[in-house]
Design an enzyme around this catalytic site. Structure first.
Site, mmCIF file in Angstrom:
data_model
loop_
_atom_site.group_PDB
_atom_site.id
_atom_site.type_symbol
_atom_site.label_atom_id
_atom_site.label_comp_id
_atom_site.label_asym_id
_atom_site.label_seq_id
_atom_site.Cartn_x
_atom_site.Cartn_y
_atom_site.Cartn_z
ATOM 1 N N GLY A 1 0.827 -1.808 -1.455
ATOM 2 C CA GLY A 1 0.809 -0.474 -0.356
ATOM 3 C C GLY A 1 1.786 -0.316 -0.783
ATOM 4 O O GLY A 1 1.793 0.285 -2.193
ATOM 5 N N ALA A 2 2.067 1.313 0.324
ATOM 6 C CA ALA A 2 3.786 2.089 -0.092
ATOM 7 C C ALA A 2 4.608 1.132 -0.520
ATOM 8 O O ALA A 2 4.818 2.711 -1.629
ATOM 9 C CB ALA A 2 3.931 3.054 0.348
ATOM 10 N N GLU A 3 4.716 0.308 -0.296
ATOM 11 C CA GLU A 3 6.158 -0.013 -0.782
ATOM 12 C C GLU A 3 6.349 -1.128 -2.198
ATOM 13 O O GLU A 3 7.064 -0.980 -2.780
ATOM 14 C CB GLU A 3 6.830 0.322 0.915
ATOM 15 C CG GLU A 3 7.649 0.425 1.144
ATOM 16 C CD GLU A 3 8.198 1.356 1.160
ATOM 17 O OE1 GLU A 3 8.727 1.516 0.004
ATOM 18 O OE2 GLU A 3 8.045 2.755 1.510
ATOM 19 N N ASP B 1 8.950 -4.951 11.815
ATOM 20 C CA ASP B 1 7.473 -4.707 11.558
ATOM 21 C C ASP B 1 6.351 -5.371 11.960
ATOM 22 O O ASP B 1 5.968 -6.166 11.384
ATOM 23 C CB ASP B 1 7.076 -4.129 10.265
ATOM 24 C CG ASP B 1 6.209 -3.453 9.787
ATOM 25 O OD1 ASP B 1 5.740 -2.728 10.980
ATOM 26 O OD2 ASP B 1 5.303 -3.252 9.245
HETATM 27 N N1 LIG Z 1 2.967 -15.080 1.340
HETATM 28 C C1 LIG Z 1 1.948 -14.979 1.182
HETATM 29 N N2 LIG Z 1 0.961 -15.596 1.124
HETATM 30 C C2 LIG Z 1 -0.713 -14.625 1.452
HETATM 31 N N3 LIG Z 1 -0.766 -14.067 1.806
HETATM 32 C C3 LIG Z 1 -0.123 -13.230 1.434
HETATM 33 C C4 LIG Z 1 1.599 -13.612 0.966
HETATM 34 N N4 LIG Z 1 2.568 -12.344 0.887
HETATM 35 C C5 LIG Z 1 2.266 -10.991 1.295
HETATM 36 N N5 LIG Z 1 0.349 -11.402 1.639
HETATM 37 C C6 LIG Z 1 -0.539 -10.869 1.491
HETATM 38 O O1 LIG Z 1 -0.619 -9.553 1.496
HETATM 39 C C7 LIG Z 1 -0.155 -8.770 2.380
HETATM 40 C C8 LIG Z 1 1.018 -7.420 2.399
HETATM 41 O O2 LIG Z 1 1.845 -8.102 2.247
HETATM 42 P P1 LIG Z 1 3.276 -7.710 2.876
HETATM 43 O O3 LIG Z 1 4.649 -8.762 2.696
HETATM 44 O O4 LIG Z 1 2.510 -7.687 4.274
HETATM 45 O O5 LIG Z 1 3.693 -6.411 2.046
HETATM 46 P P2 LIG Z 1 3.662 -4.545 2.103
HETATM 47 O O6 LIG Z 1 5.259 -4.451 2.415
HETATM 48 O O7 LIG Z 1 2.462 -3.801 1.573
HETATM 49 O O8 LIG Z 1 3.248 -4.720 4.382
HETATM 50 C C9 LIG Z 1 0.042 -9.314 3.599
HETATM 51 O O9 LIG Z 1 -0.693 -8.764 4.774
HETATM 52 C C10 LIG Z 1 -1.173 -10.671 3.207
HETATM 53 O O10 LIG Z 1 -2.198 -10.260 3.347
HETATM 54 MG MG LIG Z 2 2.983 -5.883 5.493
#
Ligand SMILES: Nc1ncnc2c1ncn2[C@@H]1O[C@H](COP(=O)(O)OP(=O)(O)O)[C@@H](O)[C@H]1O
Ligand SMILES: [Mg+2]
Length: 220
Positions: A25-27, A135
Site C-alpha cells: 500500500g501507500a504506507e 480505519d
Molecule cells: N497478520 C496478517 N495475517 C494475514 N494477512 C495479513 C496480516 N496482516 C496483513 N495482512 C494482509 O495484508 C493486507 C494489508 O495489511 P494492512 O496491515 O491492512 O496494511 P495497510 O496499512 O497497507 O492497509 C491486509 O488486508 C491483509 O490481506
Molecule cells: Mg489495511
C-alpha cells in the site's frame, strides 16, 4: 510494482524465509514469511521520498511503534489481534502472526455467514478500553471460515485515549463498509450494534455521534 520485489532490511534477520509479498500500500509492505519456523507476516513501513530523511525515519518509527502499542492494548481488552513476535524499529518493521483467513468484506461477498454481532462486541471491547482503530473497514478485519475466528489488523491510525468522535468514526466506517458490500446493509449494521451495545455502556453516545457524522456528510 517492481518485477521481483524483495524485502529490504538494514539489519537482515538470519532465520527468516521470505515467501511472498501479500500487499503493498501507500504506507506499508506486507510480506508473508517463515520466522523461526512460524507462519508470520512482516509489516514494513515504506520510505516517503518527499519527507526529509531524518524526519521520515522518525515518523515511520513512531507509527510502527504506535501500531504495536495499540495491538497490545486491543489484545488486553479481549480483541483478537495477531500475536506480536518482534518489533524492529531500525527497520520500521514489525513481525506478527500470520492469520489464515480472508478479509471480512470478501467473506461476506463470497456468501459466508459472518457473525457481525461478535464483530460488534469486539469493537465495543476496544472502545470500552478507550482505544479506537481509526480505519475500521471490513478490509482490516480478517475472518477464518474454518474456525469462525476474527483477527483485527492495521491499527496504525488508531488512538489510545479516544474521544466520542473517534469512536463514532470507527462505527461510521464500519457502517459505510457494510453498505458497500451487501444489498441488505442496514440489517448488517444493526447486528454490529447489537453486539456493541451488549458490551459497552457508552454505546448510545457513540451511536448518536454516528448519526451526527452522517448528517454532516450529507450537508457538506
Ligand atoms: N497478520 C496478517 N495475517 C494475514 N494477512 C495479513 C496480516 N496482516 C496483513 N495482512 C494482509 O495484508 C493486507 C494489508 O495489511 P494492512 O496491515 O491492512 O496494511 P495497510 O496499512 O497497507 O492497509 C491486509 O488486508 C491483509 O490481506
Ligand atoms: Mg489495511
Amino acid at each position: 510494482m517492481k518485477e521481483n520485489p524483495t524485502l529490504e532490511l538494514d539489519s537482515p534477520i538470519i532465520d527468516i524465509e521470505v515467501k511472498e509479498l501479500l500487499s503493498r500500500g501507500a504506507e506499508a509492505e506486507i510480506w508473508r514469511v517463515n520466522w523461526f519456523g512460524r507462519d508470520a507476516v512482516v509489516k514494513k513501513r515504506v520510505k516517503k521520498g518527499y519527507r526529509h530523511p531524518r524526519l521520515d525515519d522518525n515518523i515511520r518509527k513512531s507509527r510502527i511503534k504506535k501500531e504495536v502499542k495499540l495491538m497490545v492494548l486491543a489484545r488486553s481488552a479481549g480483541v483478537p489481534v495477531p500475536i506480536i513476535y518482534d518489533l524492529r524499529l531500525e527497520d520500521k518493521t514489525m513481525i506478527i502472526q500470520y492469520f489464515n483467513g480472508l478479509r471480512v468484506m470478501d467473506a461476506i461477498n463470497d456468501g459466508y455467514e459472518v457473525d457481525l454481532k461478535t464483530i460488534g462486541k469486539h469493537i465495543g471491547r476496544l472502545h470500552k478500553a478507550g482505544v479506537t482503530h481509526g480505519d475500521l473497514t471490513t478490509s482490516n478485519i480478517l475472518f477464518s471460515p474454518e474456525s469462525e475466528n476474527f483477527c483485527f489488523i492495521d491499527f496504525s491510525l488508531g488512538e489510545q485515549e479516544s474521544s466520542i468522535e473517534d469512536m463514532g468514526v470507527d462505527l461510521h466506517l464500519m457502517r459505510e463498509a457494510l453498505i458497500s458490500v451487501h444489498d441488505n446493509p442496514l440489517e448488517l449494521y444493526e447486528e454490529v450494534l447489537e453486539g456493541y451495545r451488549e458490551v459497552f455502556n457508552g454505546a448510545e453516545g457513540t451511536i448518536e455521534r454516528v448519526k451526527k457524522i452522517e448528517s454532516r456528510g450529507r450537508y457538506q
